[in-house]
Design an enzyme around this catalytic site. Sequence first.
Site, PDB file in Angstrom:
ATOM      1  N   TRP A 131       0.818  -1.212   0.000  1.00 12.37           N
ATOM      2  CA  TRP A 131       0.000   0.000   0.000  1.00 12.37           C
ATOM      3  C   TRP A 131       0.850   1.258   0.000  1.00 12.37           C
ATOM      4  O   TRP A 131       0.498   2.252  -0.639  1.00 12.37           O
ATOM      5  CB  TRP A 131      -0.982  -0.033   1.173  1.00 12.37           C
ATOM      6  CG  TRP A 131      -1.902  -1.207   1.071  1.00 12.37           C
ATOM      7  CD1 TRP A 131      -1.935  -2.301   1.867  1.00 12.37           C
ATOM      8  CD2 TRP A 131      -2.870  -1.434   0.040  1.00 12.37           C
ATOM      9  NE1 TRP A 131      -2.881  -3.196   1.417  1.00 12.37           N
ATOM     10  CE2 TRP A 131      -3.471  -2.685   0.290  1.00 12.37           C
ATOM     11  CE3 TRP A 131      -3.293  -0.698  -1.073  1.00 12.37           C
ATOM     12  CZ2 TRP A 131      -4.472  -3.212  -0.520  1.00 12.37           C
ATOM     13  CZ3 TRP A 131      -4.293  -1.228  -1.879  1.00 12.37           C
ATOM     14  CH2 TRP A 131      -4.870  -2.472  -1.601  1.00 12.37           C
TER      15      TRP A 131
ATOM     16  N   ASP B 277      -0.969   6.340   6.942  1.00 15.71           N
ATOM     17  CA  ASP B 277      -2.104   5.491   6.576  1.00 15.71           C
ATOM     18  C   ASP B 277      -2.285   4.502   7.726  1.00 15.71           C
ATOM     19  O   ASP B 277      -1.459   3.608   7.925  1.00 15.71           O
ATOM     20  CB  ASP B 277      -1.806   4.765   5.266  1.00 15.71           C
ATOM     21  CG  ASP B 277      -2.897   3.793   4.857  1.00 15.71           C
ATOM     22  OD1 ASP B 277      -3.846   3.587   5.630  1.00 15.71           O
ATOM     23  OD2 ASP B 277      -2.782   3.216   3.752  1.00 15.71           O
TER      24      ASP B 277
ATOM     25  N   LYS C 175     -11.787  -2.022   8.677  1.00 16.25           N
ATOM     26  CA  LYS C 175     -11.040  -2.926   9.558  1.00 16.25           C
ATOM     27  C   LYS C 175     -11.572  -2.845  10.994  1.00 16.25           C
ATOM     28  O   LYS C 175     -12.094  -3.813  11.524  1.00 16.25           O
ATOM     29  CB  LYS C 175      -9.556  -2.564   9.541  1.00 16.25           C
ATOM     30  CG  LYS C 175      -8.967  -2.314   8.163  1.00 16.25           C
ATOM     31  CD  LYS C 175      -8.827  -3.558   7.325  1.00 16.25           C
ATOM     32  CE  LYS C 175      -8.083  -3.261   6.039  1.00 16.25           C
ATOM     33  NZ  LYS C 175      -7.823  -4.460   5.227  1.00 16.25           N
TER      34      LYS C 175
END
Length: 362
Positions: free
Chosen positions: A102, A173, A197
């Site tokens: 990511w 992030d 999440k």
Amino acid sequence: MKKVYNFNAGPAMLPVEVMEKAQVEFRDYENSGMSVMEISHRGKTFQKILDTAEENLRKLLNIPSNYLVAFLPGGATLQFSSIPLNLLQKEEIGAYSLTGVWAVKAEKEARNLGYKTTIVFDGKEKNYTEIPNLKEELLPENAKYLYITSNNTIYGTRYSQFPKCKKIPLIADMTSELLSRKILVEDFGYIFAGAQKNIGPAGLTIGIIRKELLEIPKKHVPILLDFKVYFESKSLYNTPPTYLIYISGLVFEWCLQRGGLEKIQKTNEEKANLLYKFLDSSKLYYAPVQGENRSIMNVVFHLKDKTFEEKFILESEKEGLIGLKGHRDAGGMRASIYNAMPIEGVIQLIQFMKAFEERYYK
């Protein structure tokens, strides 16, 4: 209904109490005769939902008054574009620490938009099983921010200690770990996290930004990518993802009812320690990540004999242990044990793994 434990990396399991409350209120929210999905985002009823959600998030994270909060559409990946567009001039540089796929995608997107980047760490050679100890003084002088992914869902790593940045903002992030442990928000310039999440359904992103970063000069930015537009309009420039905000607000309440992040962190560490302790004592399983940078959210492990992997997945699913297959980039297995995963689920997983090992690997 069959009882299962959902170990998927995301979208992940939500607290049972949250889903039960949402079920009760689904068709008629607070005697309005309407679902939250139907009420106006400009009305008083939704404004209260929005205000309460922000208030509770601020309580959980102890967010200082010089930081703004927004509930953003587009998922966390959209932020890969927003960050350089809002924080860089064309001649300036964004510094990126590549600890997983990511972060790699975020750095690539900045370059695709025509911005300059510098890579201060690249963990690819060791399959992203390590986390660097980054020092601000070692960054290029013309770097305008340092970008990290705080927890790497795919590879099972995390920053146990965050870099200290005083001259430039630290951008993080935190998609797969926000609300899982205590953090000092003031150590960051901008925090963002996809909701799917620990927070709520997929499609919503939480943004927390230091006010001064909204004043950085920039050229034209598409309006729905412009931080100033979104944060100063308090998430209401256009119609926000109202139902996702509502569910996330219920999760914030649930976190507070459980004693806040200090107690949630303690429980998460207990769950992870149980699983890692078993893995480290096993003859069949092993965890590729060692030391303090092991993730407490995503426990990645492998079977020493890969011929058992398919059987492991099939038998675990029969036992109601869902989503244990690892990501294609890392292979092996992965148990995502977010806030909503009860310790009973981790204990049942360990019992299954132990029985599987005794049955097939002697």
